[in-house]
Write an enzyme that holds these catalytic residues in place. Structure first.
Site, mmCIF file in Angstrom:
data_model
loop_
_atom_site.group_PDB
_atom_site.id
_atom_site.type_symbol
_atom_site.label_atom_id
_atom_site.label_comp_id
_atom_site.label_asym_id
_atom_site.label_seq_id
_atom_site.Cartn_x
_atom_site.Cartn_y
_atom_site.Cartn_z
ATOM 1 N N ASP A 98 38.943 -46.823 3.887
ATOM 2 C CA ASP A 98 39.755 -45.869 4.634
ATOM 3 C C ASP A 98 39.094 -44.496 4.431
ATOM 4 O OD1 ASP A 98 42.031 -44.522 5.797
ATOM 5 O OD2 ASP A 98 42.617 -44.023 3.741
ATOM 6 N N ASP A 150 40.771 -40.828 5.346
ATOM 7 C CA ASP A 150 41.635 -39.716 4.951
ATOM 8 C C ASP A 150 42.467 -40.075 3.730
ATOM 9 O OD1 ASP A 150 40.918 -37.875 7.068
ATOM 10 O OD2 ASP A 150 41.780 -39.404 8.389
ATOM 11 N N GLU A 186 43.888 -34.429 4.144
ATOM 12 C CA GLU A 186 45.103 -34.216 4.934
ATOM 13 C C GLU A 186 45.672 -32.806 4.796
ATOM 14 O OE1 GLU A 186 45.960 -35.974 7.258
ATOM 15 O OE2 GLU A 186 45.660 -38.099 6.878
ATOM 16 N N GLY A 241 47.644 -41.356 13.050
ATOM 17 C CA GLY A 241 47.079 -40.951 14.333
ATOM 18 C C GLY A 241 47.609 -39.579 14.712
ATOM 19 N N GLY A 242 46.696 -38.665 15.024
ATOM 20 C CA GLY A 242 47.093 -37.280 15.296
ATOM 21 C C GLY A 242 47.950 -37.134 16.546
ATOM 22 N N GLU A 275 49.828 -39.470 17.952
ATOM 23 C CA GLU A 275 51.100 -40.122 17.652
ATOM 24 C C GLU A 275 51.950 -39.220 16.751
ATOM 25 O OE1 GLU A 275 48.087 -41.361 17.445
ATOM 26 O OE2 GLU A 275 48.024 -43.236 18.580
ATOM 27 N N LYS A 318 42.299 -29.736 18.107
ATOM 28 C CA LYS A 318 42.453 -29.973 16.661
ATOM 29 C C LYS A 318 41.187 -30.604 16.080
ATOM 30 C CE LYS A 318 43.427 -32.997 13.280
ATOM 31 N NZ LYS A 318 43.026 -34.381 13.029
ATOM 32 N N THR A 351 39.538 -46.650 9.826
ATOM 33 C CA THR A 351 40.409 -45.476 9.775
ATOM 34 C C THR A 351 41.127 -45.258 11.096
ATOM 35 O OG1 THR A 351 40.416 -43.070 9.475
ATOM 36 C CG2 THR A 351 38.440 -44.014 10.412
ATOM 37 N N THR A 389 41.639 -42.127 12.041
ATOM 38 C CA THR A 389 41.199 -40.831 12.533
ATOM 39 C C THR A 389 40.095 -40.985 13.581
ATOM 40 O OG1 THR A 389 40.843 -38.546 11.833
ATOM 41 C CG2 THR A 389 39.361 -40.187 10.925
ATOM 42 N N ASN A 444 35.485 -37.060 13.495
ATOM 43 C CA ASN A 444 35.915 -36.566 12.183
ATOM 44 C C ASN A 444 35.241 -37.339 11.054
ATOM 45 O OD1 ASN A 444 37.614 -34.987 13.689
ATOM 46 N ND2 ASN A 444 39.481 -36.104 13.165
HETATM 47 C C1 XBP Z 1 44.609 -40.818 8.726
HETATM 48 C C2 XBP Z 1 45.510 -40.424 9.787
HETATM 49 C C3 XBP Z 1 44.986 -39.571 10.829
HETATM 50 C C4 XBP Z 1 44.659 -38.178 10.384
HETATM 51 C C5 XBP Z 1 44.437 -37.315 11.594
HETATM 52 O O1 XBP Z 1 44.786 -42.182 8.464
HETATM 53 O O2 XBP Z 1 46.644 -40.807 9.822
HETATM 54 O O3 XBP Z 1 45.929 -39.485 11.832
HETATM 55 O O4 XBP Z 1 45.717 -37.627 9.644
HETATM 56 O O5 XBP Z 1 43.412 -37.793 12.350
HETATM 57 P P1 XBP Z 1 43.726 -42.989 7.559
HETATM 58 P P2 XBP Z 1 43.374 -37.690 13.935
HETATM 59 O O6 XBP Z 1 44.012 -42.602 6.142
HETATM 60 O O7 XBP Z 1 44.040 -44.412 7.843
HETATM 61 O O8 XBP Z 1 42.351 -42.617 7.975
HETATM 62 O O9 XBP Z 1 44.046 -36.395 14.295
HETATM 63 O O10 XBP Z 1 41.917 -37.708 14.283
HETATM 64 O O11 XBP Z 1 44.134 -38.870 14.453
HETATM 65 MG MG MG Z 2 44.354 -42.844 4.256
#
Ligand code: XBP
Ligand code: MG
Length: 251
Positions: free
Chosen positions: A8, A10, A17, A51-52, A54, A84, A121, A123, A127
């Site tokens: 993963d 983030d 985050e 998901g940003g 969402e 963003k 991921t 994201t 990114n």
């Molecule tokens: C990370 C997320 C993402 C990021 C934002 O999940 O939930 O939505 O916060 O990224 P993971 P985007 O830990 O599974 O990577 O704005 O690009 O969606």
């Molecule tokens: Mg994560």
């Protein structure tokens, strides 16, 4: 047999985050003249949704009943998300966010040992590329055989789809791989795809339910700054996650 490690991004590779995604969302809201502002505590609640795009829709539905959605709300969300991503990747390029303890060390060891590396991921792909390039190595993206990211599957974590997609691309079975996650949504996705999973918690996720994890740790540990194991399987144990430890845990 351990053939691949799937990470993963983030919260797992780096603490992106609170001081990365969150200010990037806020910069986009400001750019678009919106009075939306996500502080660190509210953001913790918003992380319930991955998901940003969402997450923004969830924010409006759950926290802004006063906001009148325009007819082209979906387009607005897409445009905000694009802005963003621009803010986020620029922030990474301007000094970035460091990898969490032990991440670079384990990636280097796995690579030297000939293991396959992958990312799974929610994201956006840009990114991931920016983080690997600015926080791991100039050629960091090339260290990974598969980068499964963003809208490549419609159902985001906790759905297992992104891990299933990554496994298919790798051509590997779940028992040949280990996943690394930091959140409940993340581990629901990895376990759902049949993957044994190591969890490294962070400030936003330390009280999540990690039932089914192979191990729950403070971090991956560095020489002189070992991890602390938090799950009942080995509570209080300290050490450094390397391939020998992973093979021992995987049995
Ligand atoms: C990370 C997320 C993402 C990021 C934002 O999940 O939930 O939505 O916060 O990224 P993971 P985007 O830990 O599974 O990577 O704005 O690009 O969606
Ligand atoms: Mg994560």
């Amino acid at each position: 047999m351990l053939n691949a490690l799937i990470f993963d991004v983030d919260g797992t590779l780096a603490d992106t985050e609170r001081d990365g995604h969150r200010p990037a969302f806020n910069a986009a809201f400001k750019e678009f003249g919106l009075d939306w502002h996500w502080d660190a505590s509210l953001y913790g609640q918003l992380l319930a949704v991955t998901g940003g795009k969402e997450r923004m829709k969830y924010y409006v539905d759950r926290f802004r009943p006063d906001y009148a959605k325009p007819g082209d709300f979906e387009e607005l969300v897409a445009a905000l998300h694009k802005a963003k991503t621009r803010h986020y990747t620029r922030m990474l390029s301007e000094g970035g966010i460091p990898l969490r303890p032990g991440v670079g060390r384990l990636l280097r060891e796995a690579r030297a040992a000939g293991l396959t590396l992958a990312v799974a991921t929610t994201t956006t792909p840009e990114n991931v590329t920016a983080l690997l390039r600015h926080s791991l190595a100039e050629d960091g993206v090339e260290w990974f055989s598969v980068i499964a990211a963003g809208d490549i599957v419609p159902a985001k974590k906790p759905a297992p789809d992104i891990y299933v997609w990554a496994l298919r691309e790798l051509g590997l079975e779940p028992d040949q791989c280990l996943a690394f996650e930091d959140s409940e949504n993340g581990i629901r996705a990895s376990l759902g795809a049949g993957l044994r999973t190591v969890v490294t918690v962070n400030d936003y996720t330390h009280d999540h339910d990690f039932t089914g994890a192979m191990a729950v740790l403070s971090d991956l540990g560095e020489p002189g700054a070992p991890y602390t194991r938090l799950d009942s399987g080995g509570e209080g144990e300290r050490g450094i996650v390397d391939l020998a430890v992973l093979r021992r845990w995987a049995g």
